[in-house]
Design a protein around this motif. Structure first.
Motif, short mmCIF file in Angstrom:
data_model
loop_
_atom_site.label_atom_id
_atom_site.label_comp_id
_atom_site.label_asym_id
_atom_site.label_seq_id
_atom_site.Cartn_x
_atom_site.Cartn_y
_atom_site.Cartn_z
N ARG A 20 41.22 61.23 -32.20
CA ARG A 20 42.40 61.71 -31.77
C ARG A 20 43.50 60.79 -32.58
NH1 ARG A 20 43.03 61.31 -25.72
NH2 ARG A 20 45.15 61.77 -26.31
N HIS A 21 42.97 59.59 -32.87
CA HIS A 21 43.99 58.62 -33.44
C HIS A 21 43.35 58.10 -34.78
CE1 HIS A 21 44.59 58.34 -29.23
NE2 HIS A 21 46.14 58.57 -29.54
N GLU A 22 43.43 58.86 -35.94
CA GLU A 22 42.78 58.37 -37.29
C GLU A 22 43.01 56.97 -37.51
OE1 GLU A 22 40.59 58.88 -40.80
OE2 GLU A 22 40.88 60.13 -39.05
N PRO A 23 42.08 56.06 -37.74
CA PRO A 23 42.12 54.70 -38.13
C PRO A 23 43.17 54.46 -39.14
CG PRO A 23 39.97 55.18 -37.46
CD PRO A 23 40.56 56.64 -37.58
N ARG A 24 43.82 53.47 -39.13
CA ARG A 24 44.51 53.10 -40.25
C ARG A 24 43.61 52.72 -41.38
NH1 ARG A 24 49.02 48.28 -40.06
NH2 ARG A 24 49.65 48.10 -42.11
N ARG A 25 44.02 53.21 -42.53
CA ARG A 25 43.46 52.81 -43.84
C ARG A 25 44.14 52.13 -44.64
NH1 ARG A 25 41.54 57.34 -48.21
NH2 ARG A 25 40.94 55.95 -50.01
N ILE A 26 43.56 50.76 -45.15
CA ILE A 26 44.24 49.77 -45.77
C ILE A 26 43.25 49.25 -47.05
CG2 ILE A 26 45.59 48.88 -44.25
CD1 ILE A 26 43.49 46.71 -43.94
N THR A 27 43.74 48.74 -48.03
CA THR A 27 43.21 48.19 -49.06
C THR A 27 42.50 46.60 -48.78
OG1 THR A 27 44.00 49.33 -50.77
CG2 THR A 27 42.98 47.58 -51.35
N TYR B 270 22.66 42.52 -49.28
CA TYR B 270 23.86 41.91 -49.75
C TYR B 270 24.85 41.95 -48.65
CZ TYR B 270 21.24 43.39 -54.29
OH TYR B 270 20.59 43.65 -55.04
N GLY B 271 25.70 40.95 -48.67
CA GLY B 271 26.88 40.77 -48.03
C GLY B 271 28.08 40.22 -48.74
N CYS B 272 29.15 40.64 -48.38
CA CYS B 272 30.71 40.20 -48.92
C CYS B 272 31.42 39.74 -47.95
CB CYS B 272 31.00 41.30 -49.81
SG CYS B 272 30.16 41.80 -51.42
N THR B 273 32.48 39.29 -48.21
CA THR B 273 33.57 38.72 -47.35
C THR B 273 34.88 39.74 -47.53
OG1 THR B 273 32.87 36.31 -47.06
CG2 THR B 273 34.99 37.01 -46.36
N TYR B 274 35.23 40.46 -46.69
CA TYR B 274 36.35 41.51 -46.80
C TYR B 274 37.57 40.70 -46.42
CZ TYR B 274 33.17 45.30 -47.36
OH TYR B 274 32.28 46.27 -48.08
N ARG B 275 38.75 40.89 -47.46
CA ARG B 275 40.12 40.13 -47.06
C ARG B 275 41.01 41.12 -47.25
NH1 ARG B 275 42.98 37.79 -51.18
NH2 ARG B 275 44.51 36.16 -50.41
N TRP B 276 41.70 41.02 -46.07
CA TRP B 276 43.00 42.13 -45.98
C TRP B 276 44.02 41.40 -45.35
CZ3 TRP B 276 38.95 42.45 -42.79
CH2 TRP B 276 39.06 42.55 -41.49
#
Length: 218
Positions: free
Chosen positions: A108-115, A138-144
């Protein structure tokens, strides 16, 4: 002890048999909120609920033992499996219902898409597949950024990305999702919750029927 005609049970055992479903219901009632909250990563202190669930479990085992221990070897294991499977199925239904609720809310509430950008990618472990071949994990740190506030979160990835690699992520409340939410989640978890509920009711009715056949309850 022969119990087919119901004459072998004592008054205490009959009372315990009547209290077994009460203890099982108390166990489910105390554990269900914990299952729901944990499945949704909701913060809060669960100590009181866990203590209540533990007390109900102890009561269930103690009450059931006064009756089950008198059964024949053939019925002994089946009785324990039935008595413990009913609350387990009920809690599994609660978990599936929580996932259904979350999936419906996400639909019902589409999650917000960001880069987001990835940094610090590295090998985090190793797994063995069905052919006994090893593969790196593998693993990475995501930064936004959200409203000029920086956020970071480490997540598993399919390969090692270079620092600064841009990718799309979705923000679902306080949670970051690296893959687009699937539309199949609602029917899948909904069907699982319904199946769990039906199985719980049917198994509870079978256990009660067996107790009536044995002469424990009327």
């Amino acid at each position: 002890m022969t119990t087919a005609d119901g004459e072998g049970w004592t008054a205490t055992q009959r009372r315990c048999a009547l209290l077994v479903p009460v203890a099982a219901a108390g166990l489910v009632a105390a554990a269900a909120p914990v299952v729901w909250w944990e499945s949704q990563d909701m913060p809060g202190d669960r100590t009181g609920w866990l203590l209540a669930a533990g007390a109900a479990l102890v009561a269930l085992l103690a009450l059931a033992r006064t009756v089950v221990d008198e059964l024949s070897d053939r019925d002994y294991a089946a009785a324990w499996v039935g008595l413990l499977a009913v609350p387990a199925l009920a809690l599994g239904t609660v978990f599936a219902a929580a996932q259904t609720s979350h999936a419906v809310d996400a639909a019902r509430h589409e999650p917000r898409r960001i880069t987001a950008t990835t940094t610090d990618c590295r090998v985090t472990g190793r797994s063995i597949d069905d052919q006994n071949i090893g593969h790196d994990l593998y693993g990475c740190t995501y930064r936004w950024f959200v409203e000029d506030h920086e956020f970071r979160e480490e997540r598993p990835t399919g390969k090692l990305y270079p620092d600064g690699h841009e990718t799309s992520v979705w923000l679902d409340g306080d949670r970051m999702i690296t893959g687009r939410p699937s539309g199949i989640a609602v029917p899948f978890w909904g069907a699982t919750a319904l199946a769990g509920f039906v199985c719980t009711v049917m198994l509870a009715l079978v256990v009660r029927w067996k107790a009536r056949v044995a002469g424990l309850v009327r």
